[in-house]
Design a protein around this motif. Structure first.
Motif, short mmCIF file in Angstrom:
data_model
loop_
_atom_site.label_atom_id
_atom_site.label_comp_id
_atom_site.label_asym_id
_atom_site.label_seq_id
_atom_site.Cartn_x
_atom_site.Cartn_y
_atom_site.Cartn_z
N THR A 73 15.68 -2.01 44.34
CA THR A 73 15.99 -3.33 44.86
C THR A 73 17.38 -3.39 45.49
N TYR A 75 18.79 -6.38 45.82
CA TYR A 75 19.18 -7.76 45.48
C TYR A 75 20.68 -7.93 45.36
N ASP A 77 23.26 -11.86 45.48
CA ASP A 77 23.14 -13.28 45.83
C ASP A 77 24.25 -13.74 46.77
N TYR A 85 15.31 -11.83 46.36
CA TYR A 85 14.73 -10.83 45.46
C TYR A 85 15.07 -11.05 43.98
N TYR A 86 15.80 -12.10 43.67
CA TYR A 86 16.29 -12.32 42.31
C TYR A 86 15.17 -12.26 41.28
N ARG A 87 14.06 -12.95 41.50
CA ARG A 87 12.98 -13.01 40.51
C ARG A 87 11.87 -12.00 40.77
N TYR A 88 11.96 -11.25 41.85
CA TYR A 88 10.87 -10.34 42.21
C TYR A 88 10.53 -9.34 41.11
N GLU A 90 10.70 -9.31 37.79
CA GLU A 90 9.94 -9.82 36.65
C GLU A 90 8.55 -10.27 37.08
N GLN A 91 8.43 -10.82 38.31
CA GLN A 91 7.11 -11.18 38.81
C GLN A 91 6.25 -9.94 39.04
N LYS A 93 6.40 -7.07 37.62
CA LYS A 93 5.97 -6.49 36.34
C LYS A 93 4.70 -7.18 35.84
N GLN A 256 4.36 -15.21 48.10
CA GLN A 256 4.12 -14.73 46.74
C GLN A 256 2.86 -13.87 46.69
#
Length: 607
Positions: A73, A75, A77, A85-88, A90-91, A93, A256
């Motif tokens: 990544t 990522y 901010d 890409y902050y939450r990518y 965990e999503q 996974k 998404q």
């Protein structure tokens, strides 16, 4: 549709030139698959270290029977394009678990922004950040605990760097996962107008800042068609995205579902399945030529005349500027997107986007339709746009025959131009490239006395002093990879644009880079060989007449041959220090010429 004979000829030329290096690359990847893609072969302590940081996936990881996806990544901010890409991870996974797989963040890579560093010292680290990203990607994937990888990156050096590193693990299936452009803000043409007024002293700093913030206002890539968005067009043409993923906006259900599909598709193209599609085989000579064609058909960023050769070399493929030049003469220009038009990439997407362009190129025999891609249906899949049906599931319906807006995207029967957006120039000053897709035809040839500078601040000072209010070719040298890391000279766009608007015949000649947003002013860039080390641009003196002719492919100092041969090189400025630039001295010392990719890493590796 039968492939156009010139595209076939250029591809054959690339294949023949690359034969030895490509064979060596594929042999290495076969060896890597056999020796380095089996987690059960790793020691128990090694595996324990790799699994210790996870809880919910540990049991499945320990069983070792499902694909483990390595996420690389970019990522951070600070940058709008990469903040998405902050939450990518965990999503991703969770989406991996849906299909019986696992995913771990293998590593992070730096993502710097040329928009932040333009005109300042940090810009001299920009090109070499690509090598740093490539090496970071290699470190991330070196643990031998992954059967596939998802590469999270969008902008200028990040996508090329991720690919250059990933291709050294070419036995693994991989997918590029974009984040999409921000929604449209202040139109780019209005932003450019404020910049030009500010350069003339007719707008205040407060007015300029207000305009810039109105243009760059939220998460996602910038909306002009510069290097970042050209990256996304090329990834579609190379078959490395889920089809149509390039320009879906962040924060939407469509975005998404495209990312979710990327994770699911990775698990289907693994080494132990029936549809093995390793990235080293997807990125072959056809894919590289397809990327060049997509770039030319859309008037994309000049930076890719450096990046695409570097990506190719990482896969044992050799493409040069003559290939681009030959392709440009048969590939029509199908889009007008800022800076080559008034629309931004959101308007481009609404009018048909990359899918429409690829569909048209395939229909006209102007792209390799038989290239391997990550998509099950091959290149044809990239000629359709994704939509969500009533159940919010992804579908890819056929596109309409006509463009949604023919001022932005056109069919192959009615292109904006019969040729693509680039030309190669050569002469006694060396070889350079020029982007002509936004340059009026009556400015394709400029012949004028030159004014020579060693950095862009000197140009701006001369402009403010009124010293450039005439027909002039502005020469900025000692801007190549070995001199100072080859920064972009985008800060020169407003003053040169002002001079041109005044009616003067103006052009730029430099061994540096121009931004992917370069536009209406003719600019001979990436001049090779560069000034440092003896490039002939170092012989130019103020007042020498220079001829730049994109029609004839000429870049010539109009100096008597005997005098030219007898001239000595000018003295190079001292190496700059500060802002960490001294730490990259080794990269400057070993960097290749721009046409070979401007890479210290590839040069040192003999690639």
């Amino acid at each position: 549709m039968t492939l156009h004979p010139e595209i076939a000829a250029v591809t054959d030329r690339v294949i023949e030139r690359s034969r030895e290096k490509r064979a060596a690359y594929l042999a290495l990847m076969a060896h890597e698959l056999e020796s380095g893609n089996d987690r059960p072969k790793l020691g128990c302590a090694n595996l324990a270290h790799a699994y210790a940081g996870t809880d919910e996936q540990r049991e499945r990881l320990t069983a070792g029977r499902a694909m483990n996806i390595g996420i690389v990544t970019s990522y951070n901010d600070m940058l709008s394009a990469h903040a998405v890409y902050y939450r990518y991870p965990e999503q991703m996974k969770l989406w991996a678990l849906e299909v019986g797989a696992t995913a771990q963040v293998a590593g992070g890579v730096p993502a710097m922004c040329d928009g932040v560093t333009q005109g300042y010292q940090g810009m001299e680290l920009s090109l070499f950040s690509r090598d740093t990203i490539a090496m970071g990607t290699s470190i991330a994937l070196s643990h031998r605990t992954f059967e596939g990888a998802a590469l999270l990156g969008i902008c200028d050096k990040i996508v090329p760097g991720l690919l250059m590193g990933a291709l050294r693990f070419g036995h693994l299936p991989m997918v590029l996962v974009p984040g999409g452009p921000m929604r449209s803000g202040l139109p780019n043409k209005e932003k450019a107008a404020v910049r030009e007024r500010y350069a003339e002293g007719k707008a205040t700093r407060e007015e300029l800042l207000e305009a810039e913030i109105a243009a760059y206002h939220s998460k996602g890539t910038c909306t002009f068609y510069g290097t970042a968005n050209s990256n996304q067009m090329m990834m579609e043409a190379m078959g490395l995205h889920v089809p149509g993923a390039a320009f879906a906006n962040p924060g939407t259900k469509l975005r998404q579902e495209l990312t979710r599909t990327a994770v699911h598709r990775l698990t289907e193209i693994g080494w132990n399945g029936e549809d093995y599609r390793p990235i080293g085989h997807v990125v072959d000579e056809r894919a590289i030529v397809n990327a060049a064609i997509a770039l030319l058909a859309t008037g994309g960023s000049t930076n890719h005349l450096i990046h695409l050769p570097a990506i190719a070399r990482a896969a044992g493929i050799l493409i040069d500027w003559d290939d681009f030049d030959r392709l440009s003469r048969v590939v029509p220009l199908l889009t007008r997107v800022y800076p080559n038009g008034s629309a931004d990439v959101n308007g481009f997407e609404d009018a048909g986007g990359p899918a429409f362009v690829i569909r048209e190129l395939l229909r006209g025999g102007l792209m390799h339709g038989d290239a391997l891609t990550i998509a099950r249906d091959g290149m044809a899949a990239y000629g359709r746009k994704p939509v969500l049906d009533e159940a919010e599931a992804l579908t890819w319906p056929e596109l309409p025959a006509k463009s949604g807006d023919d001022t932005i995207v056109r069919t192959i029967e009615e292109p904006f131009s019969d040729e693509g957006g680039f030309r190669i120039l050569s002469g006694n000053l060396g070889r350079a490239c020029i982007k002509v897709s936004a340059v009026e035809r009556d400015r394709w040839t400029i012949e004028a006395p030159c004014r020579v500078f060693s950095d862009q601040q000197q140009v701006q000072d001369a402009f403010k002093a009124g010293e450039l209010d005439r027909d002039v070719i502005v020469v900025v040298r000692f801007q190549g990879p070995r001199a100072n890391g080859m920064p972009e000279l985008h800060k020169l766009t407003p003053p040169l644009g002002v001079l041109q608007n005044k009616g003067f015949r103006v052009a730029l000649v430099t061994d540096g880079r121009m931004s992917g947003a370069s536009g209406k002013v003719p600019a001979a860039i990436h001049l090779s060989p560069e000034a440092l080390g003896g490039g002939p641009i170092g012989k130019l003196r103020d007042g020498d007449v220079v001829r730049l002719c994109a029609e004839e492919g000429i870049l010539q100092a109009m100096v008597e041959p005997a005098e030219w041969a007898a001239r000595e090189q000018c003295e190079a400025p001292p190496a700059a220090v500060g802002t960490g630039r001294e730490l990259f001295a080794l990269m400057r010392l070993t960097a290749s010429e721009a046409e070979m990719g401007g890479s210290a890493m590839l040069s040192a590796a003999g690639l």
